[in-house]
Design an enzyme around this catalytic site. Structure first.
Site, PDB file in Angstrom:
ATOM      1  N   THR A  49      -2.571   1.357  -4.638  1.00 38.43           N
ATOM      2  CA  THR A  49      -3.036   2.499  -3.856  1.00 38.43           C
ATOM      3  C   THR A  49      -4.357   3.021  -4.387  1.00 38.43           C
ATOM      4  O   THR A  49      -4.717   2.798  -5.543  1.00 38.43           O
ATOM      5  CB  THR A  49      -1.985   3.632  -3.880  1.00 38.43           C
ATOM      6  N   ARG A 108      -6.026   4.091  -7.772  1.00 35.52           N
ATOM      7  CA  ARG A 108      -7.484   4.122  -7.619  1.00 35.52           C
ATOM      8  C   ARG A 108      -8.079   2.727  -7.480  1.00 35.52           C
ATOM      9  O   ARG A 108      -9.127   2.414  -8.060  1.00 35.52           O
ATOM     10  CB  ARG A 108      -8.131   4.817  -8.812  1.00 35.52           C
ATOM     11  N   ASP A 150       0.855  -1.171   0.000  1.00 37.66           N
ATOM     12  CA  ASP A 150       0.000   0.000   0.000  1.00 37.66           C
ATOM     13  C   ASP A 150       0.901   1.234   0.000  1.00 37.66           C
ATOM     14  O   ASP A 150       2.102   1.125   0.273  1.00 37.66           O
ATOM     15  CB  ASP A 150      -0.879  -0.049   1.254  1.00 37.66           C
ATOM     16  N   LYS A 151       0.359   2.392  -0.312  1.00 37.01           N
ATOM     17  CA  LYS A 151       1.174   3.607  -0.317  1.00 37.01           C
ATOM     18  C   LYS A 151       0.976   4.425   0.951  1.00 37.01           C
ATOM     19  O   LYS A 151       1.887   4.579   1.756  1.00 37.01           O
ATOM     20  CB  LYS A 151       0.847   4.473  -1.541  1.00 37.01           C
ATOM     21  N   THR A 152      -0.228   4.936   1.143  1.00 35.65           N
ATOM     22  CA  THR A 152      -0.468   5.853   2.257  1.00 35.65           C
ATOM     23  C   THR A 152      -0.379   5.120   3.578  1.00 35.65           C
ATOM     24  O   THR A 152      -1.098   4.161   3.829  1.00 35.65           O
ATOM     25  CB  THR A 152      -1.852   6.508   2.122  1.00 35.65           C
ATOM     26  N   ASP A 169      -4.849   6.255  -4.376  1.00 35.79           N
ATOM     27  CA  ASP A 169      -4.554   7.641  -4.738  1.00 35.79           C
ATOM     28  C   ASP A 169      -4.693   7.894  -6.237  1.00 35.79           C
ATOM     29  O   ASP A 169      -4.732   6.966  -7.044  1.00 35.79           O
ATOM     30  CB  ASP A 169      -3.136   7.999  -4.309  1.00 35.79           C
ATOM     31  N   LYS A 214     -16.991  19.107   0.312  1.00 38.01           N
ATOM     32  CA  LYS A 214     -15.616  18.828  -0.093  1.00 38.01           C
ATOM     33  C   LYS A 214     -15.507  17.370  -0.457  1.00 38.01           C
ATOM     34  O   LYS A 214     -16.226  16.518   0.076  1.00 38.01           O
ATOM     35  CB  LYS A 214     -14.627  19.179   1.021  1.00 38.01           C
ATOM     36  N   ARG A 268      -1.740  15.221  -1.904  1.00 33.44           N
ATOM     37  CA  ARG A 268      -3.105  14.692  -1.904  1.00 33.44           C
ATOM     38  C   ARG A 268      -4.054  15.878  -2.030  1.00 33.44           C
ATOM     39  O   ARG A 268      -3.869  16.904  -1.367  1.00 33.44           O
ATOM     40  CB  ARG A 268      -3.376  13.927  -0.614  1.00 33.44           C
ATOM     41  N   ASP A 307      -6.584  -2.773   3.567  1.00 37.04           N
ATOM     42  CA  ASP A 307      -5.485  -3.651   3.160  1.00 37.04           C
ATOM     43  C   ASP A 307      -5.646  -5.071   3.693  1.00 37.04           C
ATOM     44  O   ASP A 307      -4.829  -5.943   3.379  1.00 37.04           O
ATOM     45  CB  ASP A 307      -4.145  -3.093   3.661  1.00 37.04           C
TER      46      ASP A 307
END
Length: 1187
Positions: A758, A862, A471-473, A760, A643, A678, A892
């Site tokens: 990820t 994504r 995973d990234k984040t 993102d 948002k 981000r 995850d």
């Protein structure tokens, strides 16, 4: 790690994104608006917040969390599908169905069930059943080769050791249960709330919880110390998340509980389920039916925080609570090496059957050839004359004698299958885990956490990993968000001067200075403009932008004391680091969130305390990918602030106005993403009276609906979130963790492919890829972004052609990997989640695998949680390579459980990943010492130990086999039965365990300096079929030497079978220990004590056994030891047996050394400096073995 990088709430969504009951919301809102004139400046602002729906981590499906809640709300609960709970009437509640009591029991056994259940579980191992059958056969008089007690002893020892370990672990569980069950809680009785043990609480009873207390059962809230019914809970004991979450009581029950006559009513809710983020029910109070959702229930194990007290009714107790229903642990995984070992065990079983068949066939031939001599042969004596009349003595006919010979051979050769190997492997894994836990290179100082070994049965798999799915984040990055820049009304405020003004922004409250706990660098120009107010058009947009950041969230402001009594800090707590960063940023620019209740929020705007009524709030969900809040402003206007992710926000922005602003914002978003930030888009619009009333009526109807509630609320949110005016966008930095680029480079040099999966945006992920050295400037990027199956198929086909062309042009084969040092042009595949929807459908999987297997790097953007698991499964199904998945969040979990090895990062997003993992640690960079050092050591040690166990048992069995061939196939043995039993359990087991825990073929420094050495695990150099059969061939030679040297030496002597049996016993034990000593690399005093102590212990045992008059071979060793030929034979055996192995080993290491042997020689002779400065040619990395 999120499903979407622009998720304003991080990794959580709702099962049912409902607000508090609309009737309560409307009442509180009206009251708030009527009392707006009251000043709040003189009040002490309390640290409370308002979260109107139960937050939950992302579930593993394409629809995210809401799918469960939606499906649950599609039907009304019937009496058959629900449990009926009468409030404050436990007798009536339990009258129809006897609900579970609140006693918890995590122990597996009781005193009565321990023995049968533990034995049943242990006999799931086929080898144990094999030895049990052997022991039973030996009890039959016709087959009694060994003593009846002796034959049972090896199995009994193994079963006993395992049973003691299981009993101790279960005793600890029972002790924990006893402490838990005897905790005290306050339960409503005739004389008010009284102390009662947890185990005695029943469904339907009303319970009162004080601040910092733990909930004893799953409880529906009825009232809290907050007038609006809000309670703050911490779920760290349930899901590991330390941030506060809000739960609330219904307004109708708050009013009833405030009255003295007590509370009564009926709750109809779903039956117990494992879904800790969902709850479906309704409550009838005073003839009124109220809906209940996830935000109305507090689960067992949660702690009450920042709330003086809360009162609720028990709905699920004991084993029916959601916490206990989820108490199943991580799924069990089996080591790849153990699977190979089972294959070799099968071969040994076939070999054992072959030996027994040879003995029985030869016995049949011998019996047939000597059938006329059987009556008087001195060593056979078929006839017995003891009773005067001759009769057959233990002779059952030619056919039965063959069968009995076969079965007796199985008994004699039983240790060909090493029963002690299983217990040895468990002990070795415990020792290896201890050293991994104690390794300071795996210790995370920031979180004060050591490495965790949650699955002891796959330690050696760490040495064979080929694919790492990360995973990234929160895994590659810190997941500590820091606001960096903003684009407001088409203006990019990124290039200005930024600094922290002194101690940052602060306000005065009751003579005290309040300031945010975290400081944020502010752009000086933007800060100046924000102070100018709303006089200019630019100032108005900046005001609305930061107001949206401060208000559109579910942050809990907590006021904490400092060492200076005149200074207090506001700690913004929330479930998402993104939200925290945005609120801190708003505070730095003068928009400080001071207070939040269920009906209003207080924001200090540049020194002016302003109160906003929270008229409605729609939380983030995975379908909308945005959240919104409806505020009643001080100027009596009503505004909706929204948002969310850019992909979802631009679809609801009014594009017929301000197109230039939209285009400029899109350009700024692309720039933000390109540098790894981000992004979030912020918008708003004013609501007129009729729009608000329509929304209010629709929301009241939807929030009280018992059927389809989630879908209705989602539709209402989408209706209000449209025709927005864009305010701007934010850029948040999630910094790389320390040592990530170096770690990825080391892994790639080790021949490990690193794939990043990820949620993102593509630009953000690519930027992080470059900064982490996952992507390099010399890589050719293949990007696949498609919205249909046909276009996706064409893109894959074109990409495969491109990849082949690049490799052909560079003169390397298609299978060349782009690791450091290869001559080819490395290829990086970048694919998004939309394309994966069509690829993982089945038909295109093979093409994706063909493309990805030829790429150096794969970056998936994504992606949803289930897609992460699907990508891991793609590799597992098509190759035999080992896979490892690493992540830190709930989304995850599916990937971690799918991979051969799952690692959880104990980070900012709770501990769901840790709880589902096999191993857990604090930083991604720890993966390098874990795999390259401990993984290499564990694999090398365990592989050698398995082969050695096969070898030492086979040597002993073959000696017995040679003896049978020279004793008319009578299946007798010269070796004392007790020596046979103790051989594998005592004589030779301790040294191999010690060596498998402590030996190191290379130092950690060398392994880290030269990552290519990890390739030995990929090539299976320490354990493979070739090594197995070479070991068996060596075993055949050594057993022949052990048997035939004494046989020829004492062929014409008067030495009896017991004496020569003792010689064989000592020779075998000394030989196998010398064999082991030849392969030890790092000698320590413990290893010396284990190996040479084992030989001494064997000699002592042989002397003791031969000193017992009742046993066969009395005093034999003493007679043998007096003769010089005994010691000469022993020496000849040892020299002749190990000489071929020694010669082959020397020649092999000299002529064709492997990487590990070269590095070991360099270490040994002090060539580390030269080694570091020269180019060493390592073995080529093998390609994936396709299935």
């Amino acid at each position: 790690m999120r499903m979407d990088s622009n998720n304003p709430l991080g990794n959580h969504t709702n099962t049912e994104p409902t607000l508090n009951s609309s009737s309560r919301r409307s009442t509180s809102s009206v009251q708030s608006r009527a009392s707006r004139g009251n000043s709040v400046s003189g009040k002490s602002v309390s640290g409370v917040s308002f979260d109107l729906s139960g937050a939950r981590p992302v579930r593993h499906g394409s629809r995210g969390a809401e799918s469960d809640g939606f499906s649950m709300s599609q039907r009304e609960l019937s009496d058959e599908d629900a449990r009926l709970i009468y409030i404050n009437d436990p007798e009536k509640s339990n009258e129809r169905y006897e609900f579970a009591g609140n006693t918890v029991r995590t122990g597996k056994y009781s005193i009565l069930t321990f023995l049968p259940r533990n034995l049943f579980e242990q006999f799931h191992r086929i080898a144990y059943i094999y030895f049990l059958v052997i022991a039973i056969l030996n009890q039959l008089p016709q087959l009694a080769v060994f003593g009846r007690t002796t034959s049972v002893l090896p199995l009994a020892i193994v079963l006993l050791v395992t049973a003691i370990k299981d009993a101790y672990e279960d005793w600890r569980r029972h002790r924990s249960d006893q402490i838990e069950n005897n905790r005290m809680a306050r339960v409503l009785g005739d004389d008010g709330f009284q102390e009662k043990k947890w185990k005695n609480i029943r469904v339907g009873e009303i319970i009162k919880i004080s601040a910092n207390d733990t909930l004893p059962c799953d409880t529906v809230l009825l009232s809290t110390s907050d007038p609006t019914g809000v309670a703050y809970v911490q779920t760290i004991n349930l899901d590991g998340e330390s941030n506060l979450k809000t739960r609330y009581a219904r307004q109708e029950t708050i009013l009833r509980m405030s009255q003295k006559e007590g509370m009564s009513g009926l709750i109809k809710c779903e039956k117990p389920s494992r879904n800790i983020y969902g709850f479906q029910g309704n409550m009838e109070v005073d003839g009124k039916r109220l809906s209940l959702g996830p935000s109305n229930i507090v689960l067992r194990g949660c702690e009450l925080k920042n709330t003086a007290w809360a009162i609720g009714v028990a709905v699920y107790c004991g084993r029916e609570t959601k916490a206990m229903l989820n108490n199943s642990g991580a799924p069990s995984k089996r080591s790849r090496l153990e699977a190979y070992m089972n294959r070799e065990t099968l071969f040994l079983s076939l070999f054992l059957i072959s030996l027994c068949t040879i003995v029985s066939v030869l016995a049949a031939v011998w019996l047939r050839r000597h059938r006329d001599e059987l009556d008087y042969l001195p060593y056979y004596r078929r006839k017995s004359y003891a009773s005067g009349k001759p009769k057959n003595y233990n002779y059952y006919g030619w056919g039965w004698e063959i069968v009995f010979t076969f079965l007796m051979s199985v008994i004699v050769f039983q240790i060909m299958i090493p029963i002690s190997l299983y217990i040895s492997m468990e002990l070795v894994r415990v020792g290896q885990a201890y050293f991994m836990i104690q390794d300071n290179k795996l210790y995370d100082e920031a979180s004060n956490s050591r490495f965790q070994c949650r699955a002891l049965n796959i330690n050696e798999d760490l040495g064979q990993i080929k694919y790492v799915f990360s995973d990234k984040t929160g895994t590659l990055t810190e997941n500590k968000m820091e606001f960096q820049c903003a684009s407001i009304w088409g203006v990019d405020y990124r290039g200005g001067t930024t600094c922290v003004q002194g101690d940052g922004y602060s306000v005065q409250v009751d003579g005290q200075v309040w300031r945010p706990k975290m400081k944020v660098k502010a752009d000086l120009e933007l800060e100046r403009l924000s102070k100018s107010g709303k006089q200019t058009e630019e100032g108005k947009h900046i005001h609305d932008f930061f107001l949206a950041l401060a208000a559109c969230n579910t942050i809990v402001p907590i006021v904490v004391d400092t060492s200076d009594p005149a200074v207090r800090l506001i700690d913004y707590q929330g479930e998402s680091p993104d939200e925290q960063a945005l609120v801190y940023a708003a505070a730095a620019y003068g928009f400080m969130l001071m207070e939040r209740t269920s009906g209003h929020i207080v924001i200090d705007v540049h020194g002016e305390r302003q109160r906003f009524d929270v008229l409605g709030l729609h939380e983030f969900d995975s379908d909308r990918k945005r959240m919104s809040v409806i505020l009643g402003c001080p100027d009596d206007t009503v505004k909706v602030f929204v948002k969310g992710a850019d992909t979802s926000m631009f679809s609801v922005i009014d594009k017929f106005s301000n197109m230039n602003i939209i285009r400029a914002t899109e350009s700024h978003l692309h720039n933000f993403s390109s540098v790894g930030l981000r992004t979030l888009v912020v918008g708003m619009r004013d609501l007129n009276g009729s729009e608000f009333e329509q929304w209010k009526f629709a929301f009241e109807t939807a929030s009280t609906a018992l059927i389809g509630r989630a879908a209705l609320l989602r539709k209402i949110a989408s209706n209000i979130e449209n025709n927005l005016s864009i305010l701007g966008a934010s850029g948040i930095e999630d910094k790389l963790q320390q040592g990530v680029p170096e770690a990825i480079e080391s892994l790639r040099m080790a021949g490990i492919k690193v794939w990043v999966l990820t949620g993102d945006k593509q630009e953000t992920a690519i930027s992080i890829g470059y900064s982490s050295k996952l992507l390099t400037s010399n890589m050719t990027q293949i990007i696949i972004n498609n919205n249909s199956k046909e276009s996706c198929k064409k893109s894959l086909e074109d990409a495969i052609v491109t990849s082949k062309t690049l490799m052909t042009q560079s003169g390397v084969s298609q299978n060349t990997e782009g690791i450091s040092g290869t001559a080819g042009t490395p290829v990086a595949l970048i694919i998004d989640g939309t394309s994966l929807v069509y690829v993982l459908d089945g038909e295109l999987e093979e093409q994706l695998f063909q493309l990805a297997s030829g790429c150096s790097v794969v970056l998936c953007c994504r992606v949803a949680p289930l897609q992460k698991a699907g990508i891991v499964a793609l590799i597992k199904k098509r190759t035999d390579d080992m896979t490892l998945a690493i992540g830190d969040g709930a989304n995850d979990v599916s990937m971690i459980q799918m991979a051969d090895v799952g690692i959880g990062i104990s980070g900012q997003e709770g501990r769901q990943a840790v709880m589902a993992s096999d191993f857990a640690m604090g930083q991604f960079r720890f993966l390098v010492p874990l795999l390259l050092v401990h993984g290499h050591w564990n694999y090398q040690r365990m592989g050698y130990m398995i082969l050695y166990n096969f070898y030492r048992n086979a040597v002993f069995v073959l000696v017995l086999f040679w003896y049978v061939l020279y004793t008319c196939f009578s299946v007798t043995t010269a070796i004392n039965e007790w020596n046979s039993v103790l051989y594998s359990v005592v004589y030779s087991s301790v040294p191999t365990i010690v060596v498998a825990i402590l030996d190191k073929d290379l130092s950690s420094r060398t392994l880290l300096k030269h990552p290519q050495l990890y390739g030995s695990g990929h090539r299976q150099e320490c354990y493979n079929s070739k090594l197995f059969w070479l070991t068996m061939l060596d075993t055949l030679w050594q057993s022949a030497v052990i048997f035939f040297v004494p046989l020829f030496a004492y062929r014409r002597s008067v030495v009896d079978g017991s004496g020569i049996g003792d010689l064989w016993t000592l020779a075998v034990v000394i030989l196998v220990n010398i064999h082991l000593a030849m392969d030890v690399i790092r000698w320590t005093w413990i290893v010396h004590a284990a190996i040479w102590g084992s030989i001494v212990a064997t000699c002592i045992c042989v002397i003791i056994i031969d000193a017992i008059p009742s046993l066969r071979g009395y005093w034999a060793i003493f007679h043998m030891a007096k003769m010089g030929s005994f010691w000469l034979c022993l020496l000849c055996i040892l020299v002749a047996a190990v000489l071929p192995r020694f010669v082959v080993k020397v020649l092999y290491q000299y002529l064709t050394p492997c990487d590990v042997q070269i590095a070991r020689e360099a270490e040994k002779f002090g060539y580390s400096r030269e080694l570091g400065g020269m180019q060493i040619e390592m073995n080529t990395i093998l390609e994936p073995r396709q299935r």
